[in-house]
Design a protein around this motif. Structure first.
Motif, PDB file in Angstrom:
ATOM      1  N   LEU A 123      48.444  39.436  52.145  1.00 19.81           N
ATOM      2  CA  LEU A 123      47.331  40.369  52.063  1.00 19.81           C
ATOM      3  C   LEU A 123      46.285  39.766  51.127  1.00 19.81           C
ATOM      4  O   LEU A 123      46.631  39.343  50.017  1.00 19.81           O
ATOM      5  CB  LEU A 123      47.802  41.717  51.510  1.00 19.81           C
ATOM      6  N   PRO A 124      45.033  39.701  51.548  1.00 17.83           N
ATOM      7  CA  PRO A 124      44.001  39.176  50.645  1.00 17.83           C
ATOM      8  C   PRO A 124      43.958  40.017  49.370  1.00 17.83           C
ATOM      9  O   PRO A 124      44.000  41.246  49.426  1.00 17.83           O
ATOM     10  CB  PRO A 124      42.706  39.329  51.445  1.00 17.83           C
ATOM     11  N   GLY A 125      43.928  39.356  48.256  1.00 16.98           N
ATOM     12  CA  GLY A 125      43.910  40.062  46.982  1.00 16.98           C
ATOM     13  C   GLY A 125      44.424  39.179  45.880  1.00 16.98           C
ATOM     14  O   GLY A 125      44.249  37.968  45.919  1.00 16.98           O
ATOM     15  N   GLY A 126      45.078  39.773  44.914  1.00 12.54           N
ATOM     16  CA  GLY A 126      45.534  39.041  43.746  1.00 12.54           C
ATOM     17  C   GLY A 126      44.504  39.171  42.648  1.00 12.54           C
ATOM     18  O   GLY A 126      43.979  40.247  42.410  1.00 12.54           O
ATOM     19  N   LYS A 128      40.797  38.040  40.593  1.00 15.63           N
ATOM     20  CA  LYS A 128      39.386  38.037  40.995  1.00 15.63           C
ATOM     21  C   LYS A 128      39.019  36.774  41.779  1.00 15.63           C
ATOM     22  O   LYS A 128      38.389  36.853  42.837  1.00 15.63           O
ATOM     23  CB  LYS A 128      38.492  38.156  39.758  1.00 15.63           C
ATOM     24  N   SER A 130      40.980  34.458  43.284  1.00 18.37           N
ATOM     25  CA  SER A 130      41.685  34.304  44.565  1.00 18.37           C
ATOM     26  C   SER A 130      41.183  35.314  45.587  1.00 18.37           C
ATOM     27  O   SER A 130      41.043  34.995  46.773  1.00 18.37           O
ATOM     28  CB  SER A 130      43.197  34.388  44.379  1.00 18.37           C
ATOM     29  N   SER A 131      40.867  36.538  45.162  1.00 13.77           N
ATOM     30  CA  SER A 131      40.329  37.540  46.088  1.00 13.77           C
ATOM     31  C   SER A 131      38.996  37.097  46.666  1.00 13.77           C
ATOM     32  O   SER A 131      38.738  37.241  47.865  1.00 13.77           O
ATOM     33  CB  SER A 131      40.141  38.884  45.375  1.00 13.77           C
ATOM     34  N   HIS A 134      39.464  34.458  49.242  1.00 15.29           N
ATOM     35  CA  HIS A 134      39.853  35.051  50.528  1.00 15.29           C
ATOM     36  C   HIS A 134      38.630  35.617  51.253  1.00 15.29           C
ATOM     37  O   HIS A 134      38.495  35.479  52.465  1.00 15.29           O
ATOM     38  CB  HIS A 134      40.894  36.153  50.325  1.00 15.29           C
ATOM     39  N   GLN A 135      37.740  36.260  50.508  1.00 20.34           N
ATOM     40  CA  GLN A 135      36.521  36.780  51.128  1.00 20.34           C
ATOM     41  C   GLN A 135      35.673  35.644  51.696  1.00 20.34           C
ATOM     42  O   GLN A 135      35.163  35.742  52.812  1.00 20.34           O
ATOM     43  CB  GLN A 135      35.714  37.588  50.113  1.00 20.34           C
ATOM     44  N   GLU A 184      49.099  34.895  39.047  1.00 14.74           N
ATOM     45  CA  GLU A 184      48.712  36.174  39.645  1.00 14.74           C
ATOM     46  C   GLU A 184      49.632  36.478  40.821  1.00 14.74           C
ATOM     47  O   GLU A 184      50.139  35.566  41.469  1.00 14.74           O
ATOM     48  CB  GLU A 184      47.258  36.119  40.119  1.00 14.74           C
ATOM     49  N   GLU A 186      51.028  37.491  44.486  1.00 15.09           N
ATOM     50  CA  GLU A 186      50.637  37.262  45.874  1.00 15.09           C
ATOM     51  C   GLU A 186      51.328  38.351  46.684  1.00 15.09           C
ATOM     52  O   GLU A 186      52.548  38.441  46.702  1.00 15.09           O
ATOM     53  CB  GLU A 186      51.106  35.862  46.311  1.00 15.09           C
TER      54      GLU A 186
END
Length: 196
Positions: A123-126, A128, A130-131, A134-135, A184, A186
């Motif tokens: 899932l995209p996130g984690g 700042k 890494s997020s 992903h964006q 962070e 995952e």
């Protein structure tokens, strides 16, 4: 290149000019493609701004800064090529080559040595950074899709699609790599087996 005036008023009626002066509607697929590349470049700039807080403190941040700066410069090259009508060439035109794709592949290979193999979708996130990576990856995929469409409608250097394809992969790997470097979490996709 010197820009003395930002506004020209030539776009007020919904058209813009390519590098050679050819007019196109602003919703033309070519204009949308280089617009998406520009959006991607801006998003990478945001990643760099967040990463700047860690540069000089964490070696991973220094390495990410170096790679993202190179990516931004290459994306300017891609945008310039997309903003040029097919068949037109200019002195000192930028290029995107197989060597650029290879550089991205080598970057991914180096980063993946530090990562556990994927067993499930992420899932995209984690954190700042890494997020945001992903964006950037998702924007890159959109730019790639538009370039594929453009290449079906008119002549387009296939190196641009290859570069964007590999860049989106590299952004995914960098998102995972930075999450690991910064300790962070995952988050993995959890299948809803109850509803099946």
């Amino acid at each position: 290149m010197r820009i003395t005036k930002v506004y020209t008023k030539t776009g007020d009626k919904g058209k813009t000019r390519l590098a050679g002066g050819q007019q196109l509607w602003k919703d033309n697929v070519r204009v949308e493609a280089y617009g998406d590349v520009d959006e991607l470049n801006s998003t990478i700039g945001v990643v760099r701004a967040f990463n700047a807080e860690l540069v000089g403190i964490h070696p991973s941040a220094d390495r990410l800064e170096e790679e993202l700066r190179w990516m931004q410069n290459k994306l300017f090259d891609v945008g310039g090529l997309l903003a040029t009508a097919p068949g037109q060439t200019f002195k000192n035109m930028p290029t995107v080559t197989a060597r650029d794709v290879t550089r991205l592949e080598k970057l991914m290979d180096r980063c993946q040595k530090d990562l556990p193999p994927l067993k499930e979708f992420i899932l995209p996130g984690g954190g700042k950074i890494s997020s945001l990576l992903h964006q950037a990856r998702t924007i890159c995929r959109r730019a790639e899709r538009l370039c594929v469409r453009l290449g079906r409608e008119e002549r387009l250097d296939p190196a641009l699609v290859r570069f964007l394809n590999r860049l989106s992969d590299a952004l995914f790997v960098l998102a995972r790599w930075m999450a690991k470097q910064q300790s962070e979490p995952e988050f993995l996709w959890e299948r809803d087996l109850k509803g099946a």
